[in-house]
Design an enzyme around this catalytic site. Structure first.
Site, mmCIF file in Angstrom:
data_model
loop_
_atom_site.group_PDB
_atom_site.id
_atom_site.type_symbol
_atom_site.label_atom_id
_atom_site.label_comp_id
_atom_site.label_asym_id
_atom_site.label_seq_id
_atom_site.Cartn_x
_atom_site.Cartn_y
_atom_site.Cartn_z
ATOM 1 N N LYS A 32 1.002 -0.777 0.037
ATOM 2 C CA LYS A 32 0.096 -0.249 0.069
ATOM 3 C C LYS A 32 0.844 1.060 -0.479
ATOM 4 O O LYS A 32 1.126 1.898 0.946
ATOM 5 C CB LYS A 32 -0.537 0.540 1.133
ATOM 6 C CG LYS A 32 -1.612 1.083 1.541
ATOM 7 C CD LYS A 32 -3.322 1.268 0.802
ATOM 8 C CE LYS A 32 -3.782 2.149 0.859
ATOM 9 N NZ LYS A 32 -5.375 2.150 0.282
ATOM 10 N N GLU A 101 -2.342 -1.919 -3.548
ATOM 11 C CA GLU A 101 -3.227 -0.840 -3.555
ATOM 12 C C GLU A 101 -3.611 0.305 -3.634
ATOM 13 O O GLU A 101 -2.388 0.580 -2.357
ATOM 14 C CB GLU A 101 -4.138 -1.486 -1.576
ATOM 15 C CG GLU A 101 -5.168 -0.658 -2.368
ATOM 16 C CD GLU A 101 -5.778 -1.473 -0.668
ATOM 17 O OE1 GLU A 101 -5.510 -2.199 0.220
ATOM 18 O OE2 GLU A 101 -7.497 -0.461 -0.211
ATOM 19 N N GLY A 104 -8.200 4.966 -2.621
ATOM 20 C CA GLY A 104 -9.421 5.589 -2.979
ATOM 21 C C GLY A 104 -9.884 5.176 -4.230
ATOM 22 O O GLY A 104 -9.625 4.036 -4.368
ATOM 23 N N LEU A 187 -19.559 -10.797 3.481
ATOM 24 C CA LEU A 187 -18.741 -11.596 4.179
ATOM 25 C C LEU A 187 -19.752 -11.476 4.928
ATOM 26 O O LEU A 187 -18.892 -10.979 5.499
ATOM 27 C CB LEU A 187 -17.397 -12.673 3.556
ATOM 28 C CG LEU A 187 -17.297 -13.453 2.327
ATOM 29 C CD1 LEU A 187 -15.793 -13.047 2.527
ATOM 30 C CD2 LEU A 187 -17.975 -14.139 1.291
#
Ligand SMILES: Nc1ncnc2c1ncn2[C@@H]1O[C@H](COP(=O)(O)OP(=O)(O)OP(=O)(O)O)[C@@H](O)[C@H]1O
Ligand SMILES: C[C@H](N)[C@H](N)CCCCCC(=O)O
Ligand SMILES: [Mg+2]
Length: 209
Positions: A32, A101, A104, A187
């Site tokens: 990230k 990742e 936003g 989930l």
């Protein structure tokens, strides 16, 4: 080299949960680059996306380049923290496979001059767009696809997160011509085993080779 950027039609769309699922599915490392809304250092500060991915998968985590306390867009969180982000100097971890990742949605500014999609295009790494399945997703997703393509991003496909909605998914596929990679349901409870099983049921690792 199997490296993929995970972006979304917006924040809070499900990028991290999908990224954790993909990391586990293909045995990838996770990175990230910029994390906002979190304090702390090290590869997976408490409350960070990386901490979630590590907890769910045990994957190797590469240190974020910036961890910024304000829960804002990177450009603004960096300004408030007195940090200068220099995306043009960033190098991608040499991990294969690697799940990266974004922060936003697709046009979130890393700086006031470089938007997320510009950075993804510069990297030349295929991008997976995470999108919702319910009311509103058609325009959000088609807009995000046009933004990505308009800035030269390689769109690998769309990963949907949410309850099944066959006509929305088919309509988006028809409108955009983008590949539908699969759909991850919501989930409950969201556990490592449930995520692993759901990813195996919904996605084909060969699509990420
Ligand atoms: N498939 C899922 N099943 C259950 N909960 C989910 C699922 N996907 C996302 N969520 C929940 O929705 C919220 C937002 O998800 P997530 O953190 O993945 O979003 P994001 O797009 O990564 O956000 P950000 O832009 O902050 O990185 C979280 O509380 C997460 O647990
Ligand atoms: C704080 C949040 N969880 C994300 N890390 C950053 C989201 C930035 C969104 C900017 C915007 O589109 O208005
Ligand atoms: Mg996230």
């Amino acid at each position: 080299m199997a490296q993929f950027v995970i972006t979304g039609t917006g924040t809070d769309i499900g990028k991290t949960v999908f990224a954790a699922g993909l990391t586990g599915l293909i045995g990838a490392d996770y990175w990230k680059p910029v994390q906002t809304g979190v304090t702390g250092d090290g590869p997976a500060p408490q409350g960070s996306d990386a901490a979630f991915v590590r907890a769910m998968t045990g994957a190797r985590i590469h240190d974020s380049l910036a961890v910024l306390p304000e829960p804002l867009s990177p450009h603004r969180a960096a300004e408030l923290a007195g940090v200068t982000l220099e995306p043009e100097t960033w190098t991608i971890p040499q991990a294969d496979p690697l799940v990266i990742e974004g922060a936003g949605g697709v046009l979130v500014p890393m700086t006031r001059k470089i938007l997320s999609a510009d950075l993804f295009a510069r990297w030349g790494i295929p991008v997976v767009l995470v999108a919702a399945t319910g009311l509103g997703t058609i325009s959000h997703t088609a807009t995000a696809v046009e933004s990505l393509r308009g800035r030269g991003v390689i769109l690998h496909g769309i990963a949907f997160v949410g309850e099944d909605n066959p006509d929305n998914i088919a309509t988006i596929a028809e409108l955009t011509g983008a590949r539908v990679l699969g759909r991850l349901p919501r989930l409950d409870p969201l556990t490592p085993d449930a995520l692993r099983a759901a990813m195996r049921a919904a996605f084909d690792p060969r699509d990420f080779a």
